[in-house]
Design a protein around this motif. Sequence first.
Motif, mmCIF file in Angstrom:
data_model
loop_
_atom_site.group_PDB
_atom_site.id
_atom_site.type_symbol
_atom_site.label_atom_id
_atom_site.label_comp_id
_atom_site.label_asym_id
_atom_site.label_seq_id
_atom_site.Cartn_x
_atom_site.Cartn_y
_atom_site.Cartn_z
ATOM 1 N N UNK A 17 1.015 -1.390 -0.144
ATOM 2 C CA UNK A 17 0.129 -0.176 -0.189
ATOM 3 C C UNK A 17 0.655 1.310 -0.416
ATOM 4 N N UNK A 18 0.724 2.779 -0.459
ATOM 5 C CA UNK A 18 1.172 3.400 -0.923
ATOM 6 C C UNK A 18 0.341 4.340 -0.595
ATOM 7 N N UNK A 19 0.286 4.568 1.001
ATOM 8 C CA UNK A 19 -0.839 6.173 1.562
ATOM 9 C C UNK A 19 0.004 7.266 0.963
ATOM 10 N N UNK A 20 -1.234 7.837 1.046
ATOM 11 C CA UNK A 20 -1.010 9.280 0.764
ATOM 12 C C UNK A 20 -1.039 10.160 1.332
ATOM 13 N N UNK A 70 3.255 -1.061 10.387
ATOM 14 C CA UNK A 70 2.253 -1.559 10.347
ATOM 15 C C UNK A 70 1.837 -2.535 11.334
ATOM 16 N N UNK A 71 1.330 -3.008 12.034
ATOM 17 C CA UNK A 71 1.067 -4.094 13.334
ATOM 18 C C UNK A 71 1.870 -4.949 11.911
ATOM 19 N N UNK A 72 1.565 -6.557 12.768
ATOM 20 C CA UNK A 72 2.900 -7.571 12.681
ATOM 21 C C UNK A 72 1.009 -8.269 12.185
ATOM 22 N N UNK A 73 1.616 -8.289 10.867
ATOM 23 C CA UNK A 73 0.349 -10.170 10.029
ATOM 24 C C UNK A 73 -0.306 -8.480 8.410
ATOM 25 N N UNK A 74 -0.415 -7.154 9.270
ATOM 26 C CA UNK A 74 -0.360 -6.005 8.440
ATOM 27 C C UNK A 74 -0.300 -5.919 6.682
ATOM 28 N N UNK A 75 -0.231 -5.573 6.026
ATOM 29 C CA UNK A 75 0.691 -5.380 4.520
ATOM 30 C C UNK A 75 1.306 -4.738 4.819
ATOM 31 N N UNK A 76 2.487 -4.567 3.899
ATOM 32 C CA UNK A 76 3.436 -3.373 4.231
ATOM 33 C C UNK A 76 2.947 -2.106 3.486
ATOM 34 N N UNK A 126 -7.469 -7.124 7.989
ATOM 35 C CA UNK A 126 -8.880 -6.713 7.664
ATOM 36 C C UNK A 126 -9.241 -5.339 7.652
ATOM 37 N N UNK A 127 -7.556 -4.560 7.408
ATOM 38 C CA UNK A 127 -8.127 -2.931 6.591
ATOM 39 C C UNK A 127 -9.257 -3.333 5.086
ATOM 40 N N UNK A 128 -10.363 -2.896 5.261
ATOM 41 C CA UNK A 128 -11.573 -2.728 4.253
ATOM 42 C C UNK A 128 -10.600 -2.098 2.727
#
Length: 692
Positions: A17-20, A70-76, A126-128
């Motif tokens: 994920x590239x977050x602006x 990012x939390x463990x297990x979340x997408x980078x 879990x992130x929608x």
Amino acid sequence: MDANPKTLHGLFGADLRLVVPVFQRPYVWTEDRNWRPLWEDVAALVHRRLSGEEVHPHFLGAVVLDQLPTPTGSMPARLVIDGQQRLTTLQILLAAVRDVARELEIPKMYGSVLDKLTVNEDELTDDPHAGYKVWPTNIDRSPFQAVMDGRLRRAVDVAVPVGAGDPVIVQAYRFFFNRAIEWADELSYEDRLIEGFDALVRILREKFEVIVIDLTPNDNAQVIFEALNDRGTPLQASDLVKNLLFQRAEEQGLPVEDLHRDVWSALETPDWRKEVRQGRLKRPRLDVFLTQYLTSEVAEEVLAPELFLTFRTYVKKSDAELDVLMRHLVSRAAVYQRLTADKHPATPEGRFLRNIGILDTNTVIPVLLWLVTRFDEQERAQAVAALDSYLMRRTVCRQTTKNYNRLFLDLLKELKAKDDPAVVEDFLLRQGADSGFWPGNADIRYVFRTQPLYGKLTQTRVRLLFAELEDALYEGKTERLVYDGELTVEHLLPQTWERYWSLPQTDVEAYERRQSLLHTAGNLTLLTRKLNPAVSNGPWSDKRREILLHSALSLNRSLPAQWNEELIIARADHLAEAFCRRWPRASGDATSRMVPAPSTGSEPHTTGVPGGPSAVGVPKPRRDVARHIQEAFAGLSTGAVLTVREIVAARTSQYDAGEISAGAVSFRLRADNVPGIRALRDAHPMAARKIG
């Protein structure tokens, strides 16, 4: 920092994920500057591949990414420090090509390849919103989701408006979708559609490269962002300001999302991105406001290229808490919007604000920002009236505006020091230099009597002047005329008056006097667009009858049965009095700066334009235009031809070179009785021939 070239497959191929950040600007790229050149590059590389030529990687620029915990297990995830416009555009392009492939039923493997470049596939998160490769700033999320979800392929989602006002992201998608459809149609005629799509997908996947700069924990993201963006890009200063404020808010542990939603989002509307003209340049409205805001705060000149640096210094020196400063700035932005709105209430202050826009005197805005936020409308009324009178009188007298920037800065400093709106009137009265004096009533009368307004002031300013004079002439006994259209300026004595308004052809003095009054205030009025051409050049009896029949303006209701030079001057005096009532000069009149000094000799004054140059000083002897024309031909052989310009340029016993007007010479030649000279009316209307 680590910098590496990556293809779009390398950049978007993995789940990432590239977050602006919410504090970056919204999507602003355009068709002419960005989308079309990108598509043309794509089409050129595909054509090269289809032609069997070698295709080299195509560089698309750089993006800067920062670590995002990012939390463990979340997408980078990575934070987009720079390059969000480029990344967003690439995702839109890939989505458009993907949707065209499905629309044309291209083999599914190409759609699958493009899916991997546009959709993250981690089903355990879990992130929608984890499915989106790029996650834009708040204002762009809804249209971006509609594009990436494929909802625009056949019909626009109801949540995304359709039409010219579409979000820019939707416009970008439609551009790329339409170009790809047109390109595919051309390949279909050649029966190379599948081959072409294979080349297109491979080019997009493997031959477009970006330099990805990954920051390490020791790198300062703010410094890098400023270095990349604050180099010759003054039009984006507001983006740098926003980034600075929210970076510092994050450092101070302030609720960034809440600040953006509750405070800064008021400055994210399209109106603030709209470009407005300032002198020769166009700048985003938000940048212009920030310049005016800073000027009002620090009472110093703020240059456009130095806007961000000045703001950074201002924030550093401010004693206010950061969130308080941001709220203060946004509240001033609301005041600025009201001051610069397209429409204003019909109050004295509202009319002044309208006048500022027409007169293009925005250098006074910082003073108004300070006055409006310090005093209520009644308390500042006298100061506003003084500014209104000062600017309008100088405009009508065609005085320079070059000193306004420094003058209003000095006024602002004095206002801030004394905290009293009465300072304005006193300050303006003290301006003694020609570059800053406040014209008096005698100056206004002289200008109205003798100086051309039509052609010297813009049509918009002349209309403003006469609309205000109309209001000043209203006496309350008749209905007040409310006109919601655009009136036009009309000459009572027509510009081409010779046919119905004849003069003796030998009276050049009368001709020149009439011409000198043609464009003055006394000869101008306002009419509707339909009435103006209907009465423009006719005789006065017909013209007056039509005006009185159709016009309800006080400017026109008392036009006399005759119209001549003396009555033009009398009407100028009448209008000058109305002007001085509408825009009074504080503390009475002043010593005139514009009226020529009267003669000290004993010679009687000549008749002419009262108050004008011909009404003062030693009278000039009457000179013979016919003799001037004859002497201009002296020494030339019979048949010689001179143009009117050459006759004007001749030096004779009657006139110096260039002293007589071309109109006076032409007027005299029309008499056709200058001995030995004949006007060439048909062959050359602006010339004459010696005949004996």
